[in-house]
Write a protein that holds these residues in place. Structure first.
Motif, PDB file in Angstrom:
ATOM      1  N   ARG A 258       0.823  -1.216   0.000  1.00  0.00           N
ATOM      2  CA  ARG A 258       0.000   0.000   0.000  1.00  0.00           C
ATOM      3  C   ARG A 258       0.854   1.261   0.000  1.00  0.00           C
ATOM      4  O   ARG A 258       0.525   2.244  -0.694  1.00  0.00           O
ATOM      5  CB  ARG A 258      -0.933   0.016   1.211  1.00  0.00           C
ATOM      6  N   SER A 259       1.949   1.275   0.747  1.00  0.00           N
ATOM      7  CA  SER A 259       2.794   2.473   0.801  1.00  0.00           C
ATOM      8  C   SER A 259       3.414   2.783  -0.556  1.00  0.00           C
ATOM      9  O   SER A 259       3.594   3.948  -0.919  1.00  0.00           O
ATOM     10  CB  SER A 259       3.890   2.313   1.862  1.00  0.00           C
ATOM     11  N   MET A 260       3.744   1.752  -1.319  1.00  0.00           N
ATOM     12  CA  MET A 260       4.269   1.969  -2.660  1.00  0.00           C
ATOM     13  C   MET A 260       3.204   2.581  -3.563  1.00  0.00           C
ATOM     14  O   MET A 260       3.478   3.521  -4.326  1.00  0.00           O
ATOM     15  CB  MET A 260       4.781   0.650  -3.257  1.00  0.00           C
ATOM     16  N   PHE A 261       1.975   2.064  -3.468  1.00  0.00           N
ATOM     17  CA  PHE A 261       0.885   2.628  -4.266  1.00  0.00           C
ATOM     18  C   PHE A 261       0.583   4.064  -3.847  1.00  0.00           C
ATOM     19  O   PHE A 261       0.277   4.916  -4.674  1.00  0.00           O
ATOM     20  CB  PHE A 261      -0.368   1.765  -4.138  1.00  0.00           C
ATOM     21  N   ARG A 262       0.663   4.337  -2.546  1.00  0.00           N
ATOM     22  CA  ARG A 262       0.442   5.701  -2.061  1.00  0.00           C
ATOM     23  C   ARG A 262       1.479   6.652  -2.649  1.00  0.00           C
ATOM     24  O   ARG A 262       1.146   7.760  -3.076  1.00  0.00           O
ATOM     25  CB  ARG A 262       0.513   5.722  -0.534  1.00  0.00           C
ATOM     26  N   ALA A 263       2.746   6.218  -2.670  1.00  0.00           N
ATOM     27  CA  ALA A 263       3.808   7.051  -3.226  1.00  0.00           C
ATOM     28  C   ALA A 263       3.601   7.281  -4.716  1.00  0.00           C
ATOM     29  O   ALA A 263       3.801   8.390  -5.219  1.00  0.00           O
ATOM     30  CB  ALA A 263       5.170   6.415  -2.965  1.00  0.00           C
ATOM     31  N   GLU A 264       3.188   6.243  -5.443  1.00  0.00           N
ATOM     32  CA  GLU A 264       2.953   6.399  -6.874  1.00  0.00           C
ATOM     33  C   GLU A 264       1.801   7.366  -7.126  1.00  0.00           C
ATOM     34  O   GLU A 264       1.886   8.247  -7.996  1.00  0.00           O
ATOM     35  CB  GLU A 264       2.654   5.049  -7.526  1.00  0.00           C
ATOM     36  N   ALA A 265       0.739   7.227  -6.362  1.00  0.00           N
ATOM     37  CA  ALA A 265      -0.395   8.137  -6.505  1.00  0.00           C
ATOM     38  C   ALA A 265       0.016   9.574  -6.219  1.00  0.00           C
ATOM     39  O   ALA A 265      -0.345  10.504  -6.959  1.00  0.00           O
ATOM     40  CB  ALA A 265      -1.530   7.713  -5.572  1.00  0.00           C
ATOM     41  N   ASP A 266       0.782   9.772  -5.165  1.00  0.00           N
ATOM     42  CA  ASP A 266       1.224  11.122  -4.801  1.00  0.00           C
ATOM     43  C   ASP A 266       2.105  11.730  -5.887  1.00  0.00           C
ATOM     44  O   ASP A 266       2.019  12.938  -6.170  1.00  0.00           O
ATOM     45  CB  ASP A 266       1.984  11.096  -3.476  1.00  0.00           C
ATOM     46  N   GLN A 267       2.940  10.919  -6.496  1.00  0.00           N
ATOM     47  CA  GLN A 267       3.808  11.428  -7.565  1.00  0.00           C
ATOM     48  C   GLN A 267       3.007  11.799  -8.812  1.00  0.00           C
ATOM     49  O   GLN A 267       3.251  12.839  -9.433  1.00  0.00           O
ATOM     50  CB  GLN A 267       4.859  10.382  -7.925  1.00  0.00           C
ATOM     51  N   LEU A 268       2.058  10.957  -9.189  1.00  0.00           N
ATOM     52  CA  LEU A 268       1.231  11.267 -10.351  1.00  0.00           C
ATOM     53  C   LEU A 268       0.440  12.549 -10.128  1.00  0.00           C
ATOM     54  O   LEU A 268       0.304  13.383 -11.035  1.00  0.00           O
ATOM     55  CB  LEU A 268       0.298  10.099 -10.661  1.00  0.00           C
TER      56      LEU A 268
END
Length: 289
Positions: A53-63
């Protein structure tokens, strides 16, 4: 999991999202990916174990960070979430086509505009990210040579060593890179960070880019990666340079920046990447580039 996905999308769209079809699609190294559809709004879904989940959160934040610049085009983020055993990232579904030379040419100007955005007077990011499946630290630094040599080159060399791939004395390589960058003090630019041809595609006449590894750093890092394996069309570089001219000595720093990506590929894919990296390290150590 799909019930949780539907709930997140219901919150996003303001109406219950009744999944009528699920099609698994080809993915990269880590995640499973699907295109789901309720008959009105298709959605691209990345899934993995709950710990991701933390990886997906980081990807979402970057996008979302890139989207707010109103420069490069990226998929819209619909949300992230978890079920009992899974985590997921929900993105706008785009009918992606192979890269078109014309749209990539225009992308040169768009990327230059991203790099021109004013930000903090230091290097890093408020959160850590991933380069592919590999953790990427982004602790803020005032000095570019220190940031890049330690948090990029040194970090990747240590990962390589832990996986049984050695390129020489890590501190000696880090010190050499730092020395070569010591007089270079670039204005921090917001970088895509993982910008190569495989992370771009065409949709609706525009280049879409995805899978970022963002941070504030030297814009030349993005350009160096575009040139490493399959360079973009020449018009891309012409349009970039016309919009935001590169310094003439970029060519001297380009191999240093490409080393970061080659180290990353060496411990991910091994094979000929290790040989290429070993040759580049020796050239750098011997001051041949």
């Amino acid at each position: 999991m799909w019930k949780s996905v539907s709930q997140v999308l219901a919150d996003q769209f303001g109406a219950y999202y009744n999944i009528k079809s699920k099609d698994k699609v080809h993915t990269g190294e880590m995640h499973e990916s699907w295109v789901i559809d309720d008959g009105l709004q298709p959605v691209f879904v990345k899934t993995n174990e709950k710990s991701f989940r933390s990886m997906f959160r980081a990807e979402a934040d970057q996008l979302e960070l890139l989207a707010k610049t109103n420069t490069v085009a990226v998929p819209r983020v619909y949300g992230i979430g978890c079920s009992q055993n899974h985590s997921f990232l929900l993105l706008e579904y785009l009918d992606l086509q192979d890269n078109a030379a014309e749209t990539l040419a225009k992308f040169g100007e768009t990327l230059a505009k991203l790099h021109q955005i004013q930000g903090p007077e230091r290097y890093g990011l408020d959160f850590d990210t991933w380069l592919g499946p590999v953790y990427q630290p982004n602790e803020w630094q005032e000095n570019w040579a220190t940031f890049f040599s330690e948090q990029r080159i040194g970090w990747q060399l240590q990962i390589c060593k832990e996986k049984g791939i050695e390129f020489g004395d890590i501190q000696a390589i880090v010190d050499k890179v730092a020395n070569k960058l010591a007089k270079h003090k670039p204005q921090p630019s917001l970088l895509h960070g993982n910008l190569w041809i495989e992370n771009c595609a065409t949709a609706n006449g525009t280049t879409i880019t995805y899978d970022p590894a963002c941070y504030w750093g030297d814009r030349e890092c993005d350009l160096a990666f575009t040139e490493l394996f399959e360079p973009f069309p020449e018009e891309f570089y012409t349009n970039y340079d016309r919009t935001f001219p590169l310094e003439k000595d970029y060519i001297e720093r380009k191999p240093l920046y490409q080393l970061y990506y080659l180290l990353n590929f060496s411990h991910r894919f091994k094979g000929h990447y290790v040989a290429l990296t070993r040759k580049l390290v020796q050239l750098i150590l011997n001051d041949e580039i």
